[in-house]
Design an enzyme around this catalytic site. Structure first.
Site, PDB file in Angstrom:
ATOM      1  N   ARG A 226     -94.206  52.237  18.032  1.00  0.00           N
ATOM      2  CA  ARG A 226     -94.792  51.409  16.973  1.00  0.00           C
ATOM      3  C   ARG A 226     -94.743  49.953  17.426  1.00  0.00           C
ATOM      4  NH1 ARG A 226     -97.064  55.078  15.113  1.00  0.00           N
ATOM      5  NH2 ARG A 226     -96.910  56.006  13.045  1.00  0.00           N
ATOM      6  N   HIS A 274    -104.136  52.821  19.944  1.00  0.00           N
ATOM      7  CA  HIS A 274    -103.398  53.811  19.143  1.00  0.00           C
ATOM      8  C   HIS A 274    -103.977  55.221  19.353  1.00  0.00           C
ATOM      9  CE1 HIS A 274    -100.649  54.276  15.409  1.00  0.00           C
ATOM     10  NE2 HIS A 274    -100.694  55.415  16.106  1.00  0.00           N
TER      11      HIS A 274
HETATM   12  P1  NAP Z   1     -88.343  61.886  15.903  1.00  0.00           P
HETATM   13  O1  NAP Z   1     -88.360  63.314  16.339  1.00  0.00           O
HETATM   14  O2  NAP Z   1     -87.886  61.545  14.533  1.00  0.00           O
HETATM   15  O3  NAP Z   1     -87.435  61.112  16.979  1.00  0.00           O
HETATM   16  C1  NAP Z   1     -87.027  59.805  16.786  1.00  0.00           C
HETATM   17  C2  NAP Z   1     -86.018  59.449  17.861  1.00  0.00           C
HETATM   18  O4  NAP Z   1     -85.658  58.074  17.686  1.00  0.00           O
HETATM   19  C3  NAP Z   1     -84.727  60.260  17.744  1.00  0.00           C
HETATM   20  O5  NAP Z   1     -84.213  60.542  19.031  1.00  0.00           O
HETATM   21  C4  NAP Z   1     -83.806  59.301  16.986  1.00  0.00           C
HETATM   22  O6  NAP Z   1     -82.426  59.486  17.235  1.00  0.00           O
HETATM   23  C5  NAP Z   1     -84.243  57.987  17.576  1.00  0.00           C
HETATM   24  N1  NAP Z   1     -83.841  56.873  16.714  1.00  0.00           N
HETATM   25  C6  NAP Z   1     -84.180  56.631  15.425  1.00  0.00           C
HETATM   26  N2  NAP Z   1     -83.566  55.526  14.972  1.00  0.00           N
HETATM   27  C7  NAP Z   1     -82.810  55.067  15.994  1.00  0.00           C
HETATM   28  C8  NAP Z   1     -81.946  53.979  16.146  1.00  0.00           C
HETATM   29  N3  NAP Z   1     -81.698  53.110  15.142  1.00  0.00           N
HETATM   30  N4  NAP Z   1     -81.330  53.802  17.347  1.00  0.00           N
HETATM   31  C9  NAP Z   1     -81.540  54.663  18.363  1.00  0.00           C
HETATM   32  N5  NAP Z   1     -82.353  55.731  18.276  1.00  0.00           N
HETATM   33  C10 NAP Z   1     -82.987  55.926  17.109  1.00  0.00           C
HETATM   34  O7  NAP Z   1     -89.771  61.230  16.057  1.00  0.00           O
HETATM   35  P2  NAP Z   1     -90.978  61.694  17.020  1.00  0.00           P
HETATM   36  O8  NAP Z   1     -91.739  62.814  16.400  1.00  0.00           O
HETATM   37  O9  NAP Z   1     -90.443  61.864  18.385  1.00  0.00           O
HETATM   38  O10 NAP Z   1     -91.916  60.397  16.937  1.00  0.00           O
HETATM   39  C11 NAP Z   1     -91.447  59.113  17.338  1.00  0.00           C
HETATM   40  C12 NAP Z   1     -92.433  58.051  16.922  1.00  0.00           C
HETATM   41  O11 NAP Z   1     -93.590  58.101  17.770  1.00  0.00           O
HETATM   42  C13 NAP Z   1     -93.038  58.200  15.520  1.00  0.00           C
HETATM   43  O12 NAP Z   1     -92.143  57.739  14.529  1.00  0.00           O
HETATM   44  C14 NAP Z   1     -94.269  57.319  15.622  1.00  0.00           C
HETATM   45  O13 NAP Z   1     -93.930  55.987  15.301  1.00  0.00           O
HETATM   46  C15 NAP Z   1     -94.647  57.409  17.110  1.00  0.00           C
HETATM   47  N6  NAP Z   1     -95.917  58.129  17.352  1.00  0.00           N
HETATM   48  C16 NAP Z   1     -96.954  57.440  17.917  1.00  0.00           C
HETATM   49  C17 NAP Z   1     -98.140  58.097  18.194  1.00  0.00           C
HETATM   50  C18 NAP Z   1     -99.267  57.374  18.880  1.00  0.00           C
HETATM   51  O14 NAP Z   1    -100.359  57.925  19.006  1.00  0.00           O
HETATM   52  N7  NAP Z   1     -99.060  56.171  19.364  1.00  0.00           N
HETATM   53  C19 NAP Z   1     -98.292  59.448  17.867  1.00  0.00           C
HETATM   54  C20 NAP Z   1     -97.225  60.112  17.278  1.00  0.00           C
HETATM   55  C21 NAP Z   1     -96.037  59.446  17.019  1.00  0.00           C
HETATM   56  P3  NAP Z   1     -81.676  60.840  16.797  1.00  0.00           P
HETATM   57  O15 NAP Z   1     -82.163  61.890  17.771  1.00  0.00           O
HETATM   58  O16 NAP Z   1     -80.247  60.517  16.987  1.00  0.00           O
HETATM   59  O17 NAP Z   1     -82.077  61.120  15.376  1.00  0.00           O
END
Ligand code: NAP
Length: 311
Positions: A226, A274
């Site tokens: 993001r 994006h």
């Molecule tokens: P997810 O499964 O919820 O994983 C989030 C990761 O971030 C987890 O490893 C979590 O730690 C870690 N995290 C959260 N808060 C943290 C903090 N304060 N300090 C350190 N680590 C932290 O999410 P996801 O499905 O992988 O998606 C991640 C993000 O990708 C989405 O939220 C979105 O913003 C982005 N995204 C972008 C696109 C695009 O096209 N650009 C598409 C899809 C998603 P834990 O494992 O310990 O919980």
């Protein structure tokens, strides 16, 4: 009989309708599926990718689950009328797409492609070979559904991978760190940094003057997470000084990124609009059906968003 409402942009309804019906039928669900209702209190499940941010969700008074079609929860959580449990989308198709994007751009920075795209005609830059992948460290900040898949691809290819997350991971096939100390360690070691964190109060501007100073000179950054993860002023200063050698940026504080934004004009920044990865209809429809079937069986839904953690 369960009642399922599809609430998204009008153009998505004809795209999703048949795959959802097929997936629900495969799960043996008895359902009605519609894209509009005059009786919101009769709706059991909302399949949701809001066309507008100010939907009044309080009218769905008997909802068992909101199943988002988006991976990122940040926009959804802005809705003040949200009280129901909501699951984010974890879609194998989207995950594969993200791994493609991230690995492709890791390779761009690993092979230092900008060296050649920015060369003048006649510059025959043959006195250079990239290090081998094992000599490059890739830090993936956020090793959730998407980051872990990207980390595994890079690790399997031979890069030295480090993962960083909020909670410590002990079962990954590469080093994993957590917490502020862990972040500093990851940044000090990394040649290429990938930010795949959700946008939450705790992750806002995680890439800032202080953390950039902890990075290796000449590190590269790929941000498909993001825009809010980056302090743009500090990051641009680091790009201009050469502290950061290059970046691939897919997400921004303001989208679409205004044409006058310096990121568009920086020779070592590649802006993508994006598009890192999106939900894939067929795989996502099966995920929706699986989650609804779980709730119908009295099991917890998968991938519920924690309102306190905001992801
Ligand atoms: P997810 O499964 O919820 O994983 C989030 C990761 O971030 C987890 O490893 C979590 O730690 C870690 N995290 C959260 N808060 C943290 C903090 N304060 N300090 C350190 N680590 C932290 O999410 P996801 O499905 O992988 O998606 C991640 C993000 O990708 C989405 O939220 C979105 O913003 C982005 N995204 C972008 C696109 C695009 O096209 N650009 C598409 C899809 C998603 P834990 O494992 O310990 O919980």
């Amino acid at each position: 009989m369960i009642n399922i409402l599809f609430s998204a942009r009008a153009a998505q309804w004809p795209v999703y309708r048949a795959p959802l019906e097929t997936a629900f039928a495969e799960k043996g669900l008895e359902f009605t599926l519609t894209d509009h209702t005059d009786s919101p209190e009769t709706i059991d499940y909302l399949v949701y990718a809001p066309a507008r941010e100010d939907d009044d969700l309080s009218v769905y008074s008997n909802l068992k689950l909101i199943q988002s079609l988006w991976a990122g929860p940040d926009k959804l959580l802005k809705n003040k009328t949200l009280t129901q449990p909501m699951a984010r989308m974890v879609d194998p198709g989207m995950t594969q797409g993200m791994a493609d994007y991230v690995f492709g751009h890791i390779m761009r920075h690993h092979l230092e492609v900008d060296r050649f795209t920015n060369a003048k005609p006649g510059d025959w830059l043959m006195d250079w070979a990239p290090p081998l992948p094992a000599e490059r460290t890739v830090a993936i900040l956020g090793i959730g559904a998407l980051g872990m898949a990207c980390a595994k691809v890079a690790h399997d290819y031979g890069f030295n991978v480090i993962g960083w997350s909020r909670t410590q991971k002990d079962d990954a096939p590469f080093a994993c760190y957590a917490g502020a100390e862990g972040l500093e360690k990851a940044l000090r070691e990394a040649d290429i940094i990938v930010t795949l964190l959700p946008n939450t109060p705790a992750t806002e501007k995680v890439i800032n003057e202080k953390t950039i100073a902890q990075m290796k000179d000449g590190a590269a950054l790929i941000n498909p997470g993001r825009g809010q993860l980056i302090d743009d002023d500090a990051f641009l200063a680091a790009l201009n000084s050469g502290k950061i050698s290059g970046a691939t940026l897919d997400v921004f504080h303001t989208e679409p990124l205004p044409a006058e934004h310096p990121y568009w004009h920086h020779p070592n920044v590649l802006v993508t609009p994006h598009v890192a990865s999106e939900t894939r209809v067929d795989t996502a429809a099966r995920v929706v059906a699986e989650n609804i079937a779980r709730v119908e069986k009295g099991q917890n839904a998968l991938h519920l968003i924690d309102p306190a953690l905001k992801y």
